[in-house]
Structure formats: structure tokens, C-alpha cells
Design a protein around this motif. Sequence first.
Motif, mmCIF file in Angstrom:
data_model
loop_
_atom_site.group_PDB
_atom_site.id
_atom_site.type_symbol
_atom_site.label_atom_id
_atom_site.label_comp_id
_atom_site.label_asym_id
_atom_site.label_seq_id
_atom_site.Cartn_x
_atom_site.Cartn_y
_atom_site.Cartn_z
ATOM 1 N N UNK A 157 0.848 -1.192 0.000
ATOM 2 C CA UNK A 157 0.000 0.000 0.000
ATOM 3 C C UNK A 157 0.881 1.239 0.000
ATOM 4 N N UNK A 158 2.014 1.121 0.670
ATOM 5 C CA UNK A 158 2.950 2.247 0.660
ATOM 6 C C UNK A 158 3.479 2.465 -0.751
ATOM 7 N N UNK A 159 3.743 1.367 -1.454
ATOM 8 C CA UNK A 159 4.307 1.480 -2.796
ATOM 9 C C UNK A 159 3.259 1.818 -3.853
ATOM 10 N N UNK A 160 2.103 1.199 -3.731
ATOM 11 C CA UNK A 160 1.131 1.312 -4.833
ATOM 12 C C UNK A 160 -0.234 1.822 -4.385
ATOM 13 N N UNK A 161 -0.326 2.239 -3.169
ATOM 14 C CA UNK A 161 -1.622 2.718 -2.675
ATOM 15 C C UNK A 161 -1.914 4.117 -3.182
ATOM 16 N N UNK A 162 -3.177 4.444 -3.172
ATOM 17 C CA UNK A 162 -3.606 5.746 -3.665
ATOM 18 C C UNK A 162 -3.330 6.822 -2.624
ATOM 19 N N UNK A 163 -3.337 6.416 -1.362
ATOM 20 C CA UNK A 163 -3.100 7.390 -0.304
ATOM 21 C C UNK A 163 -4.383 7.977 0.237
ATOM 22 N N UNK A 164 -5.448 7.864 -0.554
ATOM 23 C CA UNK A 164 -6.757 8.281 -0.065
ATOM 24 C C UNK A 164 -7.757 7.274 -0.621
ATOM 25 N N UNK A 165 -8.953 7.290 -0.094
ATOM 26 C CA UNK A 165 -9.920 6.295 -0.539
ATOM 27 C C UNK A 165 -11.006 6.920 -1.397
ATOM 28 N N UNK A 166 -11.350 6.195 -2.455
ATOM 29 C CA UNK A 166 -12.477 6.642 -3.279
ATOM 30 C C UNK A 166 -13.742 5.909 -2.867
ATOM 31 N N UNK A 167 -13.616 5.099 -1.849
ATOM 32 C CA UNK A 167 -14.706 4.202 -1.473
ATOM 33 C C UNK A 167 -15.581 4.871 -0.424
ATOM 34 N N UNK A 168 -16.821 5.161 -0.779
ATOM 35 C CA UNK A 168 -17.700 5.813 0.188
ATOM 36 C C UNK A 168 -18.824 4.880 0.642
ATOM 37 N N UNK A 169 -18.811 3.632 0.100
ATOM 38 C CA UNK A 169 -19.897 2.721 0.449
ATOM 39 C C UNK A 169 -19.582 2.047 1.794
ATOM 40 N N UNK A 170 -20.550 1.257 2.257
ATOM 41 C CA UNK A 170 -20.302 0.515 3.494
ATOM 42 C C UNK A 170 -19.406 -0.679 3.210
ATOM 43 N N UNK A 171 -18.548 -0.977 4.165
ATOM 44 C CA UNK A 171 -17.672 -2.139 3.991
ATOM 45 C C UNK A 171 -18.405 -3.411 4.373
ATOM 46 N N UNK A 172 -17.927 -4.514 3.829
ATOM 47 C CA UNK A 172 -18.494 -5.816 4.184
ATOM 48 C C UNK A 172 -18.190 -6.129 5.642
ATOM 49 N N UNK A 173 -19.094 -6.828 6.248
ATOM 50 C CA UNK A 173 -18.882 -7.243 7.632
ATOM 51 C C UNK A 173 -18.703 -8.753 7.654
ATOM 52 N N UNK A 174 -17.661 -9.207 8.308
ATOM 53 C CA UNK A 174 -17.381 -10.647 8.385
ATOM 54 C C UNK A 174 -16.987 -11.005 9.815
ATOM 55 N N UNK A 175 -16.914 -12.285 10.105
ATOM 56 C CA UNK A 175 -16.540 -12.691 11.475
ATOM 57 C C UNK A 175 -15.176 -12.142 11.876
ATOM 58 N N UNK A 176 -15.090 -11.632 13.075
ATOM 59 C CA UNK A 176 -13.848 -10.977 13.507
ATOM 60 C C UNK A 176 -12.909 -11.895 14.268
ATOM 61 N N UNK A 177 -13.435 -12.847 15.002
ATOM 62 C CA UNK A 177 -12.527 -13.702 15.772
ATOM 63 C C UNK A 177 -13.029 -15.142 15.782
ATOM 64 N N UNK A 178 -12.714 -15.823 14.710
ATOM 65 C CA UNK A 178 -13.115 -17.216 14.618
ATOM 66 C C UNK A 178 -11.989 -18.082 15.155
ATOM 67 N N UNK A 179 -12.347 -19.033 15.987
ATOM 68 C CA UNK A 179 -11.337 -19.975 16.468
ATOM 69 C C UNK A 179 -11.272 -21.097 15.447
ATOM 70 N N UNK A 180 -10.165 -21.116 14.684
ATOM 71 C CA UNK A 180 -10.034 -22.161 13.665
ATOM 72 C C UNK A 180 -9.531 -23.464 14.268
ATOM 73 N N UNK A 181 -8.811 -23.313 15.355
ATOM 74 C CA UNK A 181 -8.239 -24.488 16.002
ATOM 75 C C UNK A 181 -7.635 -24.045 17.318
ATOM 76 N N UNK A 182 -6.962 -24.937 17.998
ATOM 77 C CA UNK A 182 -6.439 -24.592 19.319
ATOM 78 C C UNK A 182 -5.394 -23.476 19.284
#
Lengths: 566, 450
Positions: free
Chosen positions: A142-167
Motif C-alpha cells: 500500500x505504501x508502494x502502490x496505494x492511492x493514499x486516499x480512498x475513493x470508497x464511500x460505500x459501506x464495507x463488508x462485515x465478516x466474522x472478527x474472531x473465529x477460532x479455527x483451532x487450538x
Amino acid sequence: MKNGKSSSVVINLDGQDVEVPAGINLVEAASLHGTEVPHYCYHPKLSVAGNCRMCLVEMGTPMRDRATGEAILDEHGKQKIGWIPKPVIGCGTNVSQGMHVKTSSPMVKDSREGIMEFLLVNHPLDCPICDQAGECRLQEFATDYGRGYSRYVERKNVKPKRTRLGPRVTLDDERCILCSRCIRFCQEVVDDDVLGFVDRGSFSTLTCFPGKELSNNYSLNTVDLCPVGALTSTDFRFKMRVWFLKESSSICTESSAGSNITVSSREGVIHRITPRRNDEVNDSWMSDSGRELYKNVTSEDRLMKAKVDQEECTLSHAIETVKDTVDGKKLGIVGSCHSSLEEQFLLNKLAKITKAKKFLRGHFGEDDGILVSSDRTPNLRGSLVSGFSSRYPTDNLESLSKSLDKNELDVLLVIGEDLLASGIDLNQLNGVTLIFAGTHQNETSKLAKILIPTLTSFEKTGCFINRNFRVQSFKQAIPGPAGLLPDLQILSALIKSLEKDGIHRPDLSSIWKEMGKSSGSPLKGISFSDVPEDGLLIDGSKWSHLEFVEKKALNYTPARKAQKSK
Amino acid sequence: MIKKKTPKERRIILKHADDPSYSNKISCYLKNDGYSMLKKAFKMKPEQIGEEVLKSGVRGRGGAGFPAGMKWKFLDRKSGKPIYLICNADESEPGTFKDRQIIYKDPHQLIEGMMIAAYAIQAKQAFIYIRAEFFEGARILENAIAEAKSKNFCGENILGSKFSCDLIVHRGAGAYICGEETGLIESLEGKRPNPRIKPPYFPAVLGLYQCPTIVNNVETLCNVKHILEIGGEEFSKIGKPNNTGTRIWCVSGHVQKPGYYEFECGALTLGEMIYDVCGGLLPGRTLKAVIPGGSSSKILRADERFTGKLKDGTDFDWGIEDIPLDFDGPASAGSMSGSGGIIVMDNSVDMVEAMANINAFYAHESCGQCTPCREGSLWMRKITKRMCSGDAREEDADLLLSVANQIEGRTICAFGEAAAWPTQSFIAKFRDEFEEKAKGDSNKPTLQLI
């Protein structure tokens, strides 16, 4: 290659003709010549998925007339290049003779910027609380190829934040960029197909298949593989910012596989162990069980103080007492396959001076077919090479038992081993003075007259010899507990006090010089500084008559199911 | 003004489709000379059939229009691995409903075509990959296959020819991406239908179970039967050079008589199709735009002029109504004939809403493998949805175009293009409407109920 000549090809990389090995892909070819082609899903040790699209480059091949097969030339008499109008993935494109590649053209730059923007639109951008921050590919590119600002004004997707995949692994799905490295790792390296995506499109979510969990002994490699902060180690999560960590190269002591590792520590405290790539030993992997070994450093049963007759004393007093106890007595030495090559060499020297009988036991278990071999000690071969042992040890101390029965021993110097768990009976030790030198308490240490605490492999420097006779050095990562000395210095002091005119220096280069002198040693002509980061293969044919337990598993051969099925 | 004659359909594939006395039973098919071509095929050498198909010049009816005979030529026959034939019946391009007619009304035609093709490429196992939504179609095919097997047109030692080929109907689970041949293969293998990277996974070399595989569309495989019937040479005379045979066009949208119509390639223009064949637009409406080849093809604006040079060197200057309906016509006009799904839009259509509809489809159907398509398609959907709910911004048109440009050509499969082309063409041709949206919807066309 077939005729032995065409093992390399010449490609034109950003306007420069360079020679590269035939058959490698463009990401590898560019990296050989110092050009980084950014990528996420590609991993040199996994099959090519080609899904992140970050490694898009411009590619062209020399043009030939379709009918005649003759080269088509331009006005300067040079063969014309047929540039492919669309960018191609560097990971999935193999080099061919005369191929032209542009890795920094406007089209390539535009592609990378586009991909970066797409990867970030649904990314939570929670770097301030993300464990990956500081070693995150997403941040870096993102430092190398990022725009530095966002053109995205929509809502972001929501997904599970802390899934225990295993021990040991916790997943934050919002950070996941769906590169599928972890899925491919589980399928191809561990053969434990438990991870997969559910849902589709931008709602694709990484998860475990129903009723399964990511609990194999290599699950933490998925955390290392994850280019972003999606898969995190439950152990390391939220514990430490990675930029504070000091990294030291070391060797895993779990088994004779000798996985190369990096020890990350801060202010004398180890926070995590990660594998260090060594294509000859462990590729880029290590076992989960090996990663936990650092916890022994601070475990409750660690021996911290020298003792004589159960009384705490200074280390020098303990060493002094050893000298007095040993002098003129019938000594037996129980060595350890956990000791470094150098330590075993000095121990052998001590045995020679004191004319002591030597004993050694091995520790064996099941071979898991990957990186935990049947020989559960890091340095059994070191005991052979150092001369401490000439026989292959068994998993008990039968010969010691016989010696004790014949009353052949007055004093026993035990390095780390628990005699009572090695076929020795408590009664047999009656009348024998025990000297114990080790890192952790065990039943034998409790009986010892003299107790000398030693350092773990994280706290000292030395070498181990792994299952295919590769000498690998480990470097001190953290200082040992206050008042303790490296095993080499202790042994050296003992030798000095017992050998009347001996001049002895406990430094590694002197020890290596001495080791090289003994006739027939495969270490002849090698000095400690000659052992490179990725180890040095020595000639072990002298011991080829021994029945090593690893048998066919002398080398880790990665399961390359990659090319067979995607 | 001379009233032009309505072009006449030439039904080859759909010959019996709408005959009320015709059924999808094998008895009916056999009465109509069914499976006679399969018998003829067994008298020929497999390579001969391949030659005939190559000579016929028949192009794939699935969307890309790649010559089927050529595809068969690419087959890796030296590997020694089994060869598979797959019929792509995952007809899921919005606006397309031609394969459905064949499967529902004349399944034995497909089975015969497939058995001939299987013999030609020497495949011992053939599959029909049918989309989940065609559950009735799958049932019809199952029945038809059982009938064909009982009469030994399929299965072991077909008609005593010593050639055996089993045929299996495999139902998809409802994903557009399964229409992409490598995605279809993955799905058939029981995996997520993520399209494969080419190279190296060209189906003709490393297809199903990493074996050489041919994937053909339903209509294409039916054509094989008819090629054998009249010979490749004769078949190539139907239609126009490089656009041989007939095509089934599926017309939907704002016309009086939407439906499927089979014509020789290039036999009529888009205008004739809309006004003469389909009975013109609804009363009082004017033509606004046409999507000529399924929702992923680029939209054509009604008042556009299309100029340029044809492949044979002649100049053309077409209005939308002059575009010939074949493979090359819509392509010359900057779009494509795709799967033959012609979607007609009249002046009642709000282009931003139409765009939102299409974007919603692609965002829902992206498999999620490649970053650009996965993230871009949903982003575009979110933008157009927002625009339609009254929050349009002036910069949205440019943003949409930029997002689409960032997808095109940067994905594993052609879905990236399929998702990007509608947006690119909608913005290019109806930018005014997108910009209008930002100014408060003053010109919003009012939808009249019929």
C-alpha cells in the motif's frame, strides 16, 4: 534439462538481457536480478493459484511467422516482440528463451494500483490494533502502490472478527484477502484439508469445514503464510508489536530434523518462534510443537541456582566442588543428545582426562513424515562426530545400569538426563555421588549432590548436526538467567582444573580448531565461522553402518501434490 | 415505401420444438429419423467426423464463438489419458434461453449429437453439466438417457460398434461461473467452481481430472448431428462465410413478441429482428438501446452510428437497425453476439437502474477468486445501488468507469470482462443519464405500465 546445456535461458527484464534458470516463473526470475514483483497469493513452496493478481507484469515473446516458423524482424533487424495486450501473472508465467518482461511499465503500475485499491476497499484498515502491522504485505505494498486516499464511500463488508479455527489459530475474516495460501498449505504440505472458502464474490469467507478444526501440528505455519493479519497465532495475538522484536537465527531442538528458526525476543524475553526458510532442511515450515519450546525458558521447573548438598551456592563454588568430588574417583559421564556439538566435544575431552566411562541415551518417537523425526533430539549425530559416542544410543541406559550393578562407578556426572526415567533404579544409585548439570529439574536433579544449572539453546551459541549430517549453528537470542554461565565455560573450567598443564579456551573457534585436529573427523579444515546461515553438509559416511531410526526420512521431501491437482 | 418481406426462420436445431405433436420421448424422436446420424457416424472414422466439423466452420454457441472443429483439434490425444466430453448446459447468461428449449423439447437431439461427438473425439465418458435451476430439464435428460440406453444409443458397445460411452447428467448448484468451462470442470470434480489459470490448465490438455477434455455448448453439440447429416461442406454454405449455420436468438425486453428465433447467420439485421420478427416495440415507445449478446456484452445505443471496416475490407456505416445478426456483426459494432441473448430496451428504461440490475447480478455471481472482479463487481453494485436510491454524486460516472477499467483484462477468466463491459459501455453511451442522476433526477423516464 535434457542435453544439459539449456538449463538457463536469457530473458529481457525491463530492457536488460539477463540469464535465468529455465523453467522458473517471472516472480522468481525478477527477484534473482533484484527486481521485486509484489505478490500475495504466490508462495515459492506452494502451488500457483494466481488469484491475487498483484504480480501482473507485461510480457511478450519473440514473434515468429506462423507458417514458416521464421523470426519476424523489425526495421533494425531485431526480432519483433509480440507483446500480449493484457498483463499476465508473474507467478503463473514461466520464463522462455527471448521472453521480454516489463515490471514497471505504466500498464503494470496501473494494474498494481488497481489491485491495491480493490484489496483495501473492504479491508478494515485496523493496522493500529493488528498483529501483522509492521510485517504486513498489505501495508508494504500500500505504501508502494496505494492511492493514499480512498475513493470508497460505500459501506464495507462485515465478516466474522474472531473465529477460532483451532487450538492455536484465530482468524479475523475481515482482514483476509482470500489469497488461499493457508488452504493450499493444508492440502499440499500437511495433507489435512480442513480450510476452505464459503460464500462467493466479495462475501467469500475463509473457514473450517463443518465439524473440522485446524488442529494439525503445522497449523501455525498458516499464520506465517498469511500475508495479512487474518490468521493470527492465539498465543502471540495482541502480545507484542513486531517492530520491537529482535530476531536471532536458531535451530529447533524438537527433533533431529533441525528446522531452521527465527527467535523473536524483546528485552531478554522470547515472544515467538517462526520458521526460517532453508530449502535443504525445512522449506519454510516448522511444527507447532517446536514453536512452543521457548516456553521452557521461563518454566517453573527451570534450574536457576547452583546447589551443593541442596544448599544454594555460587556457580564457581559448585564447579570447585565438582573438581574435588571427581578427582581420583571412578567417574561416569551421562551425556546428552541435546548438548551442542562443542559441548559434547568438551565433555568427551573431560571424559578422557578423568578416564570416565561414557553413557548416552537417545529419545525416540513417531516420525510424522514432515518435520518431526523419530529421533527427538537435535544432536545425536553431534555425539558421533564429536567422538563422545561411537555407538548408536538406545532409549535407555542399560550399560550404565550394568556398570552400577558391578559397582564400577563412584561419581556420576549427568547432563540433563533423568536416570530414573532411563531404566535406572533408585537403589542402584546408592553410594554413587550424583552431579547434575541441566536446565530443568527432574527426578535425578533432586538427588544430585551438586547441581549446576545450565543454559537453553536460546541462551547460548553452538552447533547441532541434524538428521542428514548438516551442521547448523544456533545463535544466542536472549541472555541467560543472572549468574549462570554457558555450558562450554563450565566444562572448560572443569577441564582446566583437572588437567594439570592444559591451556584451554572456551571460545567456539578454539574448540572448532581442536575438533578439526582429531584424525578422521569430518570437521577437518572447517572453522566455526565457515558454518553458513543455512548450514553445512558434512560427510557422515563413517557412520553409515549405524541403524539410524530416521531411515528413509533422512531428508524432508515436501509433498509436491501441487502440480497434480489445483 | 416498399414494405420489406419479413425474413423467414430457418429451423434446423429447433425444427420440431414447437410442433404440438412432437414430444421429448424417444419413440417420437425415432419416428422423425432420430439416431440415424449416430448410425452413420459409426460407419465413419472418428477423425473423419472431426474433419467434417472443422470443414463446417461451426463456431461455439456458448458465447466466445470459437470454432468447434479447431477446439477438437487441440485435444491432447498422445497423453494416453482418458478423454472426456462435457456438454455445457449451464445456460446462465442473463437474456439467454435457447439451450433450455433444446433440452426440454428435444433432448434426444442433444444426446445423439453428444454421442457422435464422443465417438469423434473417442471419449468414453460424457457429462451434461446442467444448471441447478433446470431441475425439470435434468429430469427430462435423465429419462431421455435411460431411453437411449435401453435402445443402446448410449452406454456399452453402442449399436454393436464396439464404441462405448456413458453419459451422466450432473446438476450444478446455482452459479453463473459454472458456465465458464474451467469453472465447470472444477465444479464437476466436486470443488468450488473457481476457474483455472491458463496456462497450464487448458481443458483440451489438462481438463477434467487433469485429462484432455472437450467442453461444448448444447447448441454446438446439436449442430454436430446436422453437420453429419448434410456434410461439413454443405453446412458451411448455410449462413455466411466464417458465420456458418443457424443461430437461435433469444429476444427479450420491450418487444411485442419476445421469444427464441432460429435464423441462418446473417440472414437478418437487428432492426428486422426487432420490428419484423418480434413485432416491434410496445405501442408509443421508442427504441433506446439493445444488448445484443447476453448481459455481459456491451450495450448499443439506438441513435448510434457504427462505422469501420469489415474483415473482408468493405466499409460499413450502420445504424443500430442495420447490424447483421451473425457472429461478426455485433462484434464489428463494438459489442458481441455472445450467447445470442438480445435484450431490447425502450425509452421507459432508466439506464442507471438497468446498470444497477446488471451490476447486482455480477456482484452476486463473482466466484471471488481474483481480487479485481471480486472487489470491483461488488463496489460497482454498491455505487449504482446508491445512485438509484437518491445519493448519486457527480463523480460516480467516472468512478464506475475507473473501477470497470481496473477489472478488465486482469482476471483469470473472462468473468472480469463480463462484469466490466456493461459498466464501460453504459457509461460510454449513457453518461448523460448517470450525470443527470446526480442533479436530482429531473429527467427520470416514467415507467408506463402496459
